[in-house]
Motif scaffolding. Structure first.
Motif, PDB file in Angstrom:
ATOM      1  N   ALA A   1     -28.224  40.365   1.705  1.00  0.00           N
ATOM      2  CA  ALA A   1     -27.144  39.538   1.166  1.00  0.00           C
ATOM      3  C   ALA A   1     -25.881  40.343   0.899  1.00  0.00           C
ATOM      4  CB  ALA A   1     -27.603  38.853  -0.120  1.00  0.00           C
ATOM      5  N   GLY A   2     -25.921  41.640   1.202  1.00  0.00           N
ATOM      6  CA  GLY A   2     -24.752  42.490   0.989  1.00  0.00           C
ATOM      7  C   GLY A   2     -24.587  42.995  -0.425  1.00  0.00           C
ATOM      8  N   ASN A   3     -25.669  42.984  -1.209  1.00  0.00           N
ATOM      9  CA  ASN A   3     -25.576  43.345  -2.621  1.00  0.00           C
ATOM     10  C   ASN A   3     -26.072  44.753  -2.899  1.00  0.00           C
ATOM     11  OD1 ASN A   3     -24.684  40.719  -3.255  1.00  0.00           O
ATOM     12  ND2 ASN A   3     -26.786  39.981  -3.398  1.00  0.00           N
ATOM     13  N   HIS A   4     -25.620  45.303  -4.031  1.00  0.00           N
ATOM     14  CA  HIS A   4     -26.122  46.562  -4.568  1.00  0.00           C
ATOM     15  C   HIS A   4     -26.626  46.290  -5.978  1.00  0.00           C
ATOM     16  CE1 HIS A   4     -24.712  49.308  -1.390  1.00  0.00           C
ATOM     17  NE2 HIS A   4     -23.667  48.509  -1.297  1.00  0.00           N
ATOM     18  N   ASN A   5     -27.564  47.119  -6.419  1.00  0.00           N
ATOM     19  CA  ASN A   5     -28.132  47.006  -7.769  1.00  0.00           C
ATOM     20  C   ASN A   5     -28.798  45.660  -8.030  1.00  0.00           C
ATOM     21  OD1 ASN A   5     -27.380  49.578  -8.348  1.00  0.00           O
ATOM     22  ND2 ASN A   5     -25.958  49.088  -9.992  1.00  0.00           N
ATOM     23  N   ASP A   6     -29.302  45.024  -6.982  1.00  0.00           N
ATOM     24  CA  ASP A   6     -30.034  43.759  -7.119  1.00  0.00           C
ATOM     25  C   ASP A   6     -31.509  44.110  -7.304  1.00  0.00           C
ATOM     26  OD1 ASP A   6     -31.159  41.279  -7.028  1.00  0.00           O
ATOM     27  OD2 ASP A   6     -30.139  40.622  -5.203  1.00  0.00           O
TER      28      ASP A   6
ATOM     29  N   ASP B   1     -35.209  54.926  -1.995  1.00  0.00           N
ATOM     30  CA  ASP B   1     -34.401  53.847  -2.548  1.00  0.00           C
ATOM     31  C   ASP B   1     -34.468  52.639  -1.634  1.00  0.00           C
ATOM     32  OD1 ASP B   1     -33.475  55.234  -4.806  1.00  0.00           O
ATOM     33  OD2 ASP B   1     -31.964  56.269  -3.607  1.00  0.00           O
ATOM     34  N   LYS B   2     -34.918  51.526  -2.189  1.00  0.00           N
ATOM     35  CA  LYS B   2     -34.913  50.307  -1.391  1.00  0.00           C
ATOM     36  C   LYS B   2     -33.472  49.850  -1.192  1.00  0.00           C
ATOM     37  CE  LYS B   2     -35.999  47.336  -5.414  1.00  0.00           C
ATOM     38  NZ  LYS B   2     -34.949  46.344  -5.439  1.00  0.00           N
ATOM     39  N   SER B   3     -33.287  48.876  -0.340  1.00  0.00           N
ATOM     40  CA  SER B   3     -31.931  48.428  -0.022  1.00  0.00           C
ATOM     41  C   SER B   3     -31.190  47.997  -1.292  1.00  0.00           C
ATOM     42  CB  SER B   3     -31.974  47.270   0.982  1.00  0.00           C
ATOM     43  OG  SER B   3     -32.780  46.213   0.512  1.00  0.00           O
TER      44      SER B   3
ATOM     45  N   SER C   1     -29.039  54.049  -0.101  1.00  0.00           N
ATOM     46  CA  SER C   1     -29.583  53.169   0.928  1.00  0.00           C
ATOM     47  C   SER C   1     -28.611  52.035   1.224  1.00  0.00           C
ATOM     48  CB  SER C   1     -30.945  52.609   0.493  1.00  0.00           C
ATOM     49  OG  SER C   1     -31.916  53.640   0.455  1.00  0.00           O
ATOM     50  N   ARG C   2     -28.819  51.376   2.340  1.00  0.00           N
ATOM     51  CA  ARG C   2     -27.948  50.268   2.752  1.00  0.00           C
ATOM     52  C   ARG C   2     -27.989  49.144   1.717  1.00  0.00           C
ATOM     53  NH1 ARG C   2     -31.710  46.556   4.169  1.00  0.00           N
ATOM     54  NH2 ARG C   2     -33.648  47.299   5.130  1.00  0.00           N
ATOM     55  N   ALA C   3     -27.016  48.255   1.829  1.00  0.00           N
ATOM     56  CA  ALA C   3     -26.993  47.083   0.947  1.00  0.00           C
ATOM     57  C   ALA C   3     -28.130  46.138   1.323  1.00  0.00           C
ATOM     58  CB  ALA C   3     -25.656  46.367   1.064  1.00  0.00           C
ATOM     59  N   THR C   4     -28.442  45.192   0.455  1.00  0.00           N
ATOM     60  CA  THR C   4     -29.458  44.192   0.775  1.00  0.00           C
ATOM     61  C   THR C   4     -28.950  43.282   1.887  1.00  0.00           C
ATOM     62  OG1 THR C   4     -28.613  42.574  -0.815  1.00  0.00           O
ATOM     63  CG2 THR C   4     -30.194  44.205  -1.641  1.00  0.00           C
TER      64      THR C   4
END
Length: 589
Positions: free
Chosen positions: A365-370, A353-355, A360-363
């Protein structure tokens, strides 16, 4: 913004039929502990995929409040083994196994079973056997019989007739759904079960009027510890696509507050169990084949590494890139099946799972499902770095839809890639300022769709009533035609006027990619818009790339964008496995 505490991933249960689980140890803010464990019982099929992040966030919120939480994949779902054919009985046993693990390993004194949709019905059916001290049922399936019928109706929605004709009675939106499973599911009914003796929180769905309130009223007549909540959040969570799913934080906080009131911090805190290193690896026999998999972590991301019996670092490792915001199993577990087939041919396969996806960690930018976060290319390169440390030097990247986009995009920046598997790729260049919803509003369907639609009288009726965006469709189709004509012109003239800059940038890149001794495989559904994009970039049937035997294109008919029918999945897996073996197997050396 809520930041989830770290969870420990491990293989749970019988070593002959392991399940991948995540343990969220209680986070203690004092020397006291609730000594209460929560088993999260996931829903089934599509609902499992779109709610995956939300359930992770519920587990994290409960953990932060002092509860020990265990989430897991039932057999035949997610990353778990495919062993038992009696799925419902196996899933009930899986819940009992999870409950036993929490009692024994986390040493909890109290236990709550928390389920979503069909997981809630399963949880209620084993609550006595698990000696549950509380039940948390979110939008529970009331009647297993009605639910089985609902699933069979829903599977027919949105699929073209030619695809429906290929579906067997033993499958459901890409999952095996035999008569035995349907029968066992139909035998479960909350209204016919004994009223739970423990406290119950029943949360209703807010998209349609369900039967949760009636069930709560029925139970409250016999048990005064039944609570009912109509707090919204279910509909926003259960979207068509995982990337649109919204975590119901308010609903999850309500659940946390309810449980906290039942189980206050009164016990002496104990240290969370330390999982042995061996818990990250599992090996089992499945259909006479040995499956060996490791849970791996790198750069804040989580994945599963599928290994052949004798790993060969001279062969390229295969990396599978997320499909949209779906976690690493892929739609209908396509990636799980592909990985476990490829290892039989000696390939090491990483599905991760990518960020911002899964565990996995957030992106950045602090986002999920981006889905199209710019971090994606760096994440895939980090995965290659991780495997490079294991001795692998070359890599084949594969993906469906946005997974194909990221595989292609990474090939622009990294020379370690020796092969690409691009399935139904819908975009080659992404505008970071554009959302998926905006792109959908300005996109049209495949050209073949409109050719068929012209023969339907209902189309003309909708056109004259103004229900069809004629201007947008006309302009887009015109642009397609012009690009196709340009590709045809270049193909006809390149033998005596080889001007490469007239090619699309994508065609130039893939031509150079193949000329450098690397390989490209494209797989597409004949009715998918990816075919039109491929034709615009590379000519009809990718004629501008076919000069190289390192390129191959396969277009299937009677399937859909995510290869939902089981026969389509098998065909795609067989094709890719055969191609990789021919190009990178022992005989190709």
């Amino acid at each position: 913004m809520f930041h989830p505490p770290a969870a420990q991933a491990f293989w749970l249960g019988d070593s002959a039929a392991p399940m991948l689980a995540h343990y969220h140890p209680a986070q203690h803010n004092s020397k006291l502990s609730r000594r209460c464990g929560v088993v999260l019982c996931a829903p089934f099929g599509h609902e499992y995929m779109v709610s995956y992040l939300s359930l992770r966030m519920l587990a994290a919120r409960l953990s932060a409040a002092g509860f020990d939480v265990l989430s897991f994949d039932y057999q035949h779902t997610g990353d778990a083994a495919d062993i038992s054919t009696a799925q419902i009985a196996a899933w009930q046993d899986n819940i009992r196994t999870a409950a036993g693990w929490l009692r024994e390993q986390a040493q909890v004194q109290h236990l709550c079973l928390a389920g979503l949709r069909f997981g809630a019905l399963l949880a209620a059916s084993v609550s006595d056997a698990c000696r549950a001290d509380a039940l948390l049922l979110c939008a529970p399936v009331i009647s297993g019989r009605a639910y089985a019928r609902e699933l069979q109706v829903l599977r027919n929605m949105g699929l073209p007739p030619e695809v429906l004709e290929t579906l067997s009675d033993e499958e459901l939106t890409g999952y095996v759904f035999p008569a035995e499973t349907r029968s066992a599911m139909a035998a479960l009914d909350l209204k016919k079960m004994a009223v739970p003796a423990c406290p119950v929180l029943l949360l209703s769905r807010d998209d349609i009027e369900g039967q949760e309130a009636a069930l709560a009223a029925q139970w409250q007549q016999q048990h005064d510890a039944v609570c009912f909540s109509a707090l919204p959040g279910y509909q926003a969570m259960m979207q068509v696509d995982a990337h649109s799913s919204v975590v119901p934080h308010a609903m999850w906080q309500h659940c946390t507050d309810w449980l906290s009131g039942l189980f206050p911090e009164t016990h002496t805190a104990i240290a969370a169990p330390k999982l042995p290193a061996s818990a990250s690896e599992a090996q089992w026999l499945q259909d006479a084949m040995t499956i060996r998999e490791q849970i791996v972590h790198f750069d804040g991301m989580e994945g599963v590494l599928s290994l052949p019996q004798q790993p060969d670092t001279q062969k390229p490792a295969v990396i599978l890139c997320n499909i949209g915001a779906n976690h690493r199993t892929g739609n209908h577990r396509l990636y799980v099946k592909l990985a476990r087939t490829l290892i039989q041919q000696g390939f090491t396969v990483l599905r991760f799972d990518k960020s911002g996806i899964g565990y996995s960690r957030a992106t950045a930018a602090g986002n999920h499902n981006d889905v199209h976060a710019a971090d994606g290319v760096a994440d895939i390169r980090a995965a290659m770095d991780f495997l490079e440390q294991q001795g692998y030097q070359e890599f084949v990247l594969g993906g469906l839809c946005s997974g194909a986009y990221f595989a292609y995009s990474t090939s622009l920046a990294d020379k370690r890639i020796c092969g690409l598997m691009l399935m139904n790729q819908l975009v080659y260049v992404w505008n970071p300022e554009e959302t998926i919803e905006q792109r959908r509003q300005t996109s049209i369907k495949s050209s073949s769709f409109y050719v068929k639609a012209l023969r339907d009288p209902a189309t003309w009726k909708r056109l004259f009533s103004g229900d069809i965006r004629f201007g947008l469709i006309f302009s887009k189709l015109t642009a397609r035609i012009l690009k196709r004509l340009a590709a045809i012109a270049h193909k006809l003239t390149e033998n005596w006027l080889p001007i490469s800059f007239l090619l699309s940038p994508e065609a130039r890149h893939l031509r150079a990619f193949c000329a450098q001794g690397r390989h490209v495989l494209m797989v597409m559904d004949a009715g998918d818009a990816s075919v039109d994009l491929m034709t615009e970039k590379f000519g009809r049937h990718a004629a501008l790339l076919r000069h190289s035997n390192r390129f191959d294109l396969w277009i299937l008919r009677g399937v859909d964008h995510t290869f939902t029918p089981l026969h389509a999945q098998q065909k795609v897996i067989s094709y890719l496995t055969k191609q990789l073996q021919q190009r990178f197997g022992d005989s190709a050396a």
